[in-house]
Design a protein around this motif. Structure first.
Motif, PDB file in Angstrom:
ATOM      1  N   ASP A  10       0.830  -1.203   0.000  1.00 11.94           N
ATOM      2  CA  ASP A  10       0.000   0.000   0.000  1.00 11.94           C
ATOM      3  C   ASP A  10       0.866   1.254   0.000  1.00 11.94           C
ATOM      4  O   ASP A  10       0.615   2.199  -0.760  1.00 11.94           O
ATOM      5  N   LEU A  11       1.894   1.260   0.834  1.00  9.04           N
ATOM      6  CA  LEU A  11       2.812   2.397   0.885  1.00  9.04           C
ATOM      7  C   LEU A  11       3.562   2.556  -0.436  1.00  9.04           C
ATOM      8  O   LEU A  11       3.713   3.669  -0.950  1.00  9.04           O
ATOM      9  N   LYS A  12       3.996   1.448  -1.002  1.00 11.50           N
ATOM     10  CA  LYS A  12       4.691   1.475  -2.294  1.00 11.50           C
ATOM     11  C   LYS A  12       3.799   2.071  -3.380  1.00 11.50           C
ATOM     12  O   LYS A  12       4.240   2.895  -4.185  1.00 11.50           O
ATOM     13  N   ASP A  13       2.549   1.653  -3.384  1.00 11.89           N
ATOM     14  CA  ASP A  13       1.602   2.168  -4.371  1.00 11.89           C
ATOM     15  C   ASP A  13       1.337   3.660  -4.192  1.00 11.89           C
ATOM     16  O   ASP A  13       1.204   4.398  -5.160  1.00 11.89           O
ATOM     17  N   LYS A  14       1.293   4.101  -2.950  1.00 13.28           N
ATOM     18  CA  LYS A  14       1.042   5.521  -2.680  1.00 13.28           C
ATOM     19  C   LYS A  14       2.250   6.382  -3.022  1.00 13.28           C
ATOM     20  O   LYS A  14       2.108   7.475  -3.556  1.00 13.28           O
ATOM     21  N   LEU A  15       3.449   5.899  -2.692  1.00 12.90           N
ATOM     22  CA  LEU A  15       4.658   6.678  -2.988  1.00 12.90           C
ATOM     23  C   LEU A  15       4.982   6.661  -4.474  1.00 12.90           C
ATOM     24  O   LEU A  15       5.423   7.661  -5.021  1.00 12.90           O
ATOM     25  N   HIS A  16       4.784   5.512  -5.099  1.00 13.51           N
ATOM     26  CA  HIS A  16       5.059   5.334  -6.529  1.00 13.51           C
ATOM     27  C   HIS A  16       6.456   5.860  -6.890  1.00 13.51           C
ATOM     28  O   HIS A  16       6.626   6.695  -7.776  1.00 13.51           O
ATOM     29  N   LEU A  17       7.454   5.378  -6.149  1.00 17.14           N
ATOM     30  CA  LEU A  17       8.847   5.787  -6.361  1.00 17.14           C
ATOM     31  C   LEU A  17       9.716   4.557  -6.600  1.00 17.14           C
ATOM     32  O   LEU A  17       9.558   3.549  -5.910  1.00 17.14           O
TER      33      LEU A  17
END
Length: 81
Positions: A10-17
């Motif tokens: 979820d964090l990865k998807d939100k940061l998208h970095l």
């Protein structure tokens, strides 16, 4: 309830970095340093102390970042400082 893997995704998807994992690792490293400071230096851990360590580590990461990611990383880092 989110599992740990789901929370990371979820964090990865939100940061998208592309350097998402480096951020997670350095956040964990800052926790480890804060823990060691408590044990060996008798410095009580705090969020501000962790944040200071985390930001300093992020600044150092800039010197190890791949050239192709450096512009995006620099923009992201400047946005959180």
């Amino acid at each position: 309830n989110l599992s740990v893997l789901e929370a990371f995704q979820d964090l990865k998807d939100k940061l998208h970095l592309p350097f998402f994992m480096e951020i997670i690792i350095l956040g964990s490293w800052a926790i480890w340093i804060s823990r060691n400071n408590k044990i060996f230096e008798h410095i009580n851990p705090s969020f501000q102390g962790w944040k200071h360590i985390f930001l300093e580590e992020l600044k150092l990461l800039k010197f190890r970042m791949k050239n192709k990611l450096l512009p995006q990383y620099s923009v992201w880092l400047d946005s959180i400082l």
